[in-house]
Design a protein around this motif. Structure first.
Motif, PDB file in Angstrom:
ATOM      1  N   ALA A 117       9.137 -11.405  -3.851  1.00  0.00           N
ATOM      2  CA  ALA A 117       9.441 -11.389  -5.378  1.00  0.00           C
ATOM      3  C   ALA A 117       8.766 -12.510  -6.080  1.00  0.00           C
ATOM      4  N   ALA A 118       8.930 -13.710  -5.584  1.00  0.00           N
ATOM      5  CA  ALA A 118       8.369 -14.920  -6.296  1.00  0.00           C
ATOM      6  C   ALA A 118       6.660 -14.727  -6.303  1.00  0.00           C
ATOM      7  N   TRP A 119       6.112 -14.402  -4.990  1.00  0.00           N
ATOM      8  CA  TRP A 119       4.907 -14.088  -4.875  1.00  0.00           C
ATOM      9  C   TRP A 119       4.344 -13.031  -5.797  1.00  0.00           C
ATOM     10  N   ALA A 120       4.923 -11.970  -5.951  1.00  0.00           N
ATOM     11  CA  ALA A 120       4.394 -10.980  -6.959  1.00  0.00           C
ATOM     12  C   ALA A 120       4.480 -11.447  -8.316  1.00  0.00           C
ATOM     13  N   ARG A 121       5.441 -12.245  -8.538  1.00  0.00           N
ATOM     14  CA  ARG A 121       5.410 -12.703  -9.944  1.00  0.00           C
ATOM     15  C   ARG A 121       4.496 -13.886 -10.291  1.00  0.00           C
ATOM     16  N   TYR A 122       4.575 -14.651  -9.436  1.00  0.00           N
ATOM     17  CA  TYR A 122       4.091 -15.957  -9.773  1.00  0.00           C
ATOM     18  C   TYR A 122       2.498 -16.307  -9.227  1.00  0.00           C
ATOM     19  N   ALA A 123       1.973 -15.229  -8.321  1.00  0.00           N
ATOM     20  CA  ALA A 123       0.709 -15.159  -7.612  1.00  0.00           C
ATOM     21  C   ALA A 123       0.083 -14.206  -8.091  1.00  0.00           C
ATOM     22  N   LYS A 125       0.408 -11.339 -10.366  1.00  0.00           N
ATOM     23  CA  LYS A 125       0.091 -11.465 -11.996  1.00  0.00           C
ATOM     24  C   LYS A 125      -1.001 -12.389 -12.360  1.00  0.00           C
ATOM     25  N   PRO A 126      -0.856 -13.690 -12.077  1.00  0.00           N
ATOM     26  CA  PRO A 126      -1.649 -14.734 -12.713  1.00  0.00           C
ATOM     27  C   PRO A 126      -3.080 -14.375 -12.197  1.00  0.00           C
ATOM     28  N   ALA A 127      -3.147 -14.262 -10.911  1.00  0.00           N
ATOM     29  CA  ALA A 127      -4.602 -13.987 -10.218  1.00  0.00           C
ATOM     30  C   ALA A 127      -5.305 -12.905 -10.732  1.00  0.00           C
ATOM     31  N   ALA A 128      -4.718 -11.616 -10.976  1.00  0.00           N
ATOM     32  CA  ALA A 128      -5.408 -10.620 -11.570  1.00  0.00           C
ATOM     33  C   ALA A 128      -5.799 -10.922 -12.805  1.00  0.00           C
ATOM     34  N   ARG A 129      -5.146 -11.707 -13.806  1.00  0.00           N
ATOM     35  CA  ARG A 129      -5.782 -11.972 -15.069  1.00  0.00           C
ATOM     36  C   ARG A 129      -6.857 -12.716 -14.819  1.00  0.00           C
ATOM     37  N   GLN A 130      -6.882 -13.888 -13.994  1.00  0.00           N
ATOM     38  CA  GLN A 130      -7.865 -14.798 -13.833  1.00  0.00           C
ATOM     39  C   GLN A 130      -9.136 -14.413 -13.185  1.00  0.00           C
ATOM     40  N   TYR A 131      -9.019 -13.349 -12.117  1.00  0.00           N
ATOM     41  CA  TYR A 131     -10.087 -12.937 -11.469  1.00  0.00           C
ATOM     42  C   TYR A 131     -10.625 -11.587 -11.715  1.00  0.00           C
ATOM     43  N   LEU A 132      -9.729 -10.686 -12.204  1.00  0.00           N
ATOM     44  CA  LEU A 132     -10.047  -9.327 -12.583  1.00  0.00           C
ATOM     45  C   LEU A 132     -10.024  -8.986 -14.009  1.00  0.00           C
ATOM     46  N   GLY A 133      -9.697  -9.876 -14.712  1.00  0.00           N
ATOM     47  CA  GLY A 133      -9.314  -9.644 -16.188  1.00  0.00           C
ATOM     48  C   GLY A 133      -8.594  -8.460 -16.742  1.00  0.00           C
ATOM     49  N   PHE A 172      -3.893  -3.145  -4.327  1.00  0.00           N
ATOM     50  CA  PHE A 172      -3.070  -3.264  -5.737  1.00  0.00           C
ATOM     51  C   PHE A 172      -3.823  -2.152  -6.493  1.00  0.00           C
ATOM     52  N   VAL A 173      -3.121  -1.701  -7.587  1.00  0.00           N
ATOM     53  CA  VAL A 173      -3.781  -0.886  -8.641  1.00  0.00           C
ATOM     54  C   VAL A 173      -3.707  -1.649  -9.789  1.00  0.00           C
ATOM     55  N   LEU A 174      -4.792  -1.465 -10.714  1.00  0.00           N
ATOM     56  CA  LEU A 174      -4.961  -2.229 -11.922  1.00  0.00           C
ATOM     57  C   LEU A 174      -4.722  -1.163 -13.087  1.00  0.00           C
ATOM     58  N   ALA A 175      -4.351  -2.020 -14.274  1.00  0.00           N
ATOM     59  CA  ALA A 175      -4.212  -1.486 -15.515  1.00  0.00           C
ATOM     60  C   ALA A 175      -5.336  -0.692 -15.950  1.00  0.00           C
ATOM     61  N   ASP A 176      -6.526  -0.843 -15.261  1.00  0.00           N
ATOM     62  CA  ASP A 176      -7.829   0.025 -15.847  1.00  0.00           C
ATOM     63  C   ASP A 176      -8.099   1.036 -14.698  1.00  0.00           C
ATOM     64  N   GLY A 177      -7.110   1.208 -14.087  1.00  0.00           N
ATOM     65  CA  GLY A 177      -7.567   2.187 -12.978  1.00  0.00           C
ATOM     66  C   GLY A 177      -8.047   1.887 -11.620  1.00  0.00           C
ATOM     67  N   ARG A 178      -8.627   0.743 -11.352  1.00  0.00           N
ATOM     68  CA  ARG A 178      -9.139   0.287 -10.261  1.00  0.00           C
ATOM     69  C   ARG A 178      -7.999  -0.044  -9.165  1.00  0.00           C
ATOM     70  N   GLU A 194     -12.384 -13.000  -4.368  1.00  0.00           N
ATOM     71  CA  GLU A 194     -11.718 -14.131  -5.074  1.00  0.00           C
ATOM     72  C   GLU A 194     -10.013 -14.014  -5.229  1.00  0.00           C
ATOM     73  N   PHE A 195      -9.887 -12.469  -5.698  1.00  0.00           N
ATOM     74  CA  PHE A 195      -8.534 -12.341  -6.244  1.00  0.00           C
ATOM     75  C   PHE A 195      -7.769 -12.251  -4.926  1.00  0.00           C
ATOM     76  N   LEU A 196      -8.105 -11.577  -3.876  1.00  0.00           N
ATOM     77  CA  LEU A 196      -7.519 -11.599  -2.466  1.00  0.00           C
ATOM     78  C   LEU A 196      -7.266 -12.837  -1.860  1.00  0.00           C
ATOM     79  N   ARG A 197      -8.159 -13.527  -1.678  1.00  0.00           N
ATOM     80  CA  ARG A 197      -8.390 -14.752  -1.074  1.00  0.00           C
ATOM     81  C   ARG A 197      -7.131 -15.727  -1.945  1.00  0.00           C
ATOM     82  N   ALA A 198      -7.080 -15.786  -3.122  1.00  0.00           N
ATOM     83  CA  ALA A 198      -6.103 -16.523  -3.777  1.00  0.00           C
ATOM     84  C   ALA A 198      -4.728 -16.184  -3.425  1.00  0.00           C
ATOM     85  N   LEU A 199      -4.449 -14.686  -3.366  1.00  0.00           N
ATOM     86  CA  LEU A 199      -3.315 -14.191  -3.116  1.00  0.00           C
ATOM     87  C   LEU A 199      -2.934 -14.601  -1.545  1.00  0.00           C
ATOM     88  N   HIS A 200      -3.958 -14.656  -0.612  1.00  0.00           N
ATOM     89  CA  HIS A 200      -3.635 -15.003   0.666  1.00  0.00           C
ATOM     90  C   HIS A 200      -3.274 -16.703   0.664  1.00  0.00           C
TER      91      HIS A 200
END
Length: 234
Positions: A117-123, A125-133, A172-178, A194-200
């Motif tokens: 739950a902490a990973w989903a919230r604190y890793a 979400k922020p990583a999606a905004r940073q690397y995928l916009g 992961f499913v993104l808000a823009d459909g990706r 970059e997104f997936l490696r940041a989560l790893h």
């Protein structure tokens, strides 16, 4: 004649009380088969049996459940179960809401659920905004509990999935459909990598063992997280 009638009344009251207690605590398994244990055993695969120990009885488990509540995570505690073959679910929960809809989640040990739950919230979400916009609107997994051995292992040891102590994340499913999936995304475009490696990398700070596509062929399409080990990250 009055004394025997009084004694019969006391017997009736005692019998009623015994029935009430059995309704509260559950009848012994041998009483639930209806026609005897031999017939129950031959009727099909052995069903999971609730163990004698109540769930969330230890101070550590109670603290974990408290931590989940404090974090605003919605969950349902599950009864301890012995599934047979060495497989079990002890002090486990069913996650209902971690802030992002997540597929495939079954029984998870409380520490695994808390860290996921902490990973989903604190890793995530922020990583999606940073690397995928954009935002992640769904986390997809291949599940949690599974009574099986380690894939590809030669020792015949049970997987942490057999103890409800592991989860496999597929994408992961993104808000823009990706859809950013480990299968394809790990070696995909730069943003996905970059997104997936940041989560790893973040997962390696939260779970005892983290395995990804670079570990072996069996993990080409998912992250494996469990609470065993001591920071083993591949």
């Amino acid at each position: 004649m009055a004394k025997p009638a009084f004694l019969r009344l006391r017997v009736l009251i005692a019998s009623a009380a015994a029935l009430a207690l059995s309704a509260c605590f559950g009848a012994p398994e041998v009483m639930k088969g209806g026609t005897g244990s031999k017939q129950a055993a031959s009727s099909g695969p052995k069903r999971p049996q609730v163990s004698g120990a109540p769930s969330f009885n230890s101070p550590e488990a109670q603290q974990c459940a408290f931590d989940l509540k404090q974090a605003g995570v919605k969950f349902t505690p599950l009864p301890n179960q012995d599934h047979g073959g060495g497989c079990s679910s002890i002090d486990s929960v069913k996650l209902l809401d971690v802030g992002t809809p997540t597929s495939g989640l079954g029984a998870m040990t409380c520490p695994l659920a808390r860290n996921f739950a902490a990973w989903a919230r604190y890793a995530v979400k922020p990583a999606a905004r940073q690397y995928l916009g954009t935002e992640v609107v769904r986390i997809e997994t291949y599940g949690t509990y599974s009574c099986r051995n380690i894939y590809g292992g030669r020792s015949g040891r049970l997987s942490q999935h057999a103890y409800s102590n592991a989860v496999d994340v597929a994408g992961f499913v993104l808000a823009d459909g990706r859809r950013i999936m480990l299968d394809g995304g790990w070696k995909g475009d730069r943003a996905s990598q970059e997104f997936l490696r940041a989560l790893h990398k973040s997962a390696c700070r939260r779970f005892g063992t983290v395995l990804g596509p670079d570990y072996n062929a069996a993990h080409y399409n998912h992250f494996h997280f469990d609470m065993s080990g001591n920071g083993y990250c591949r």
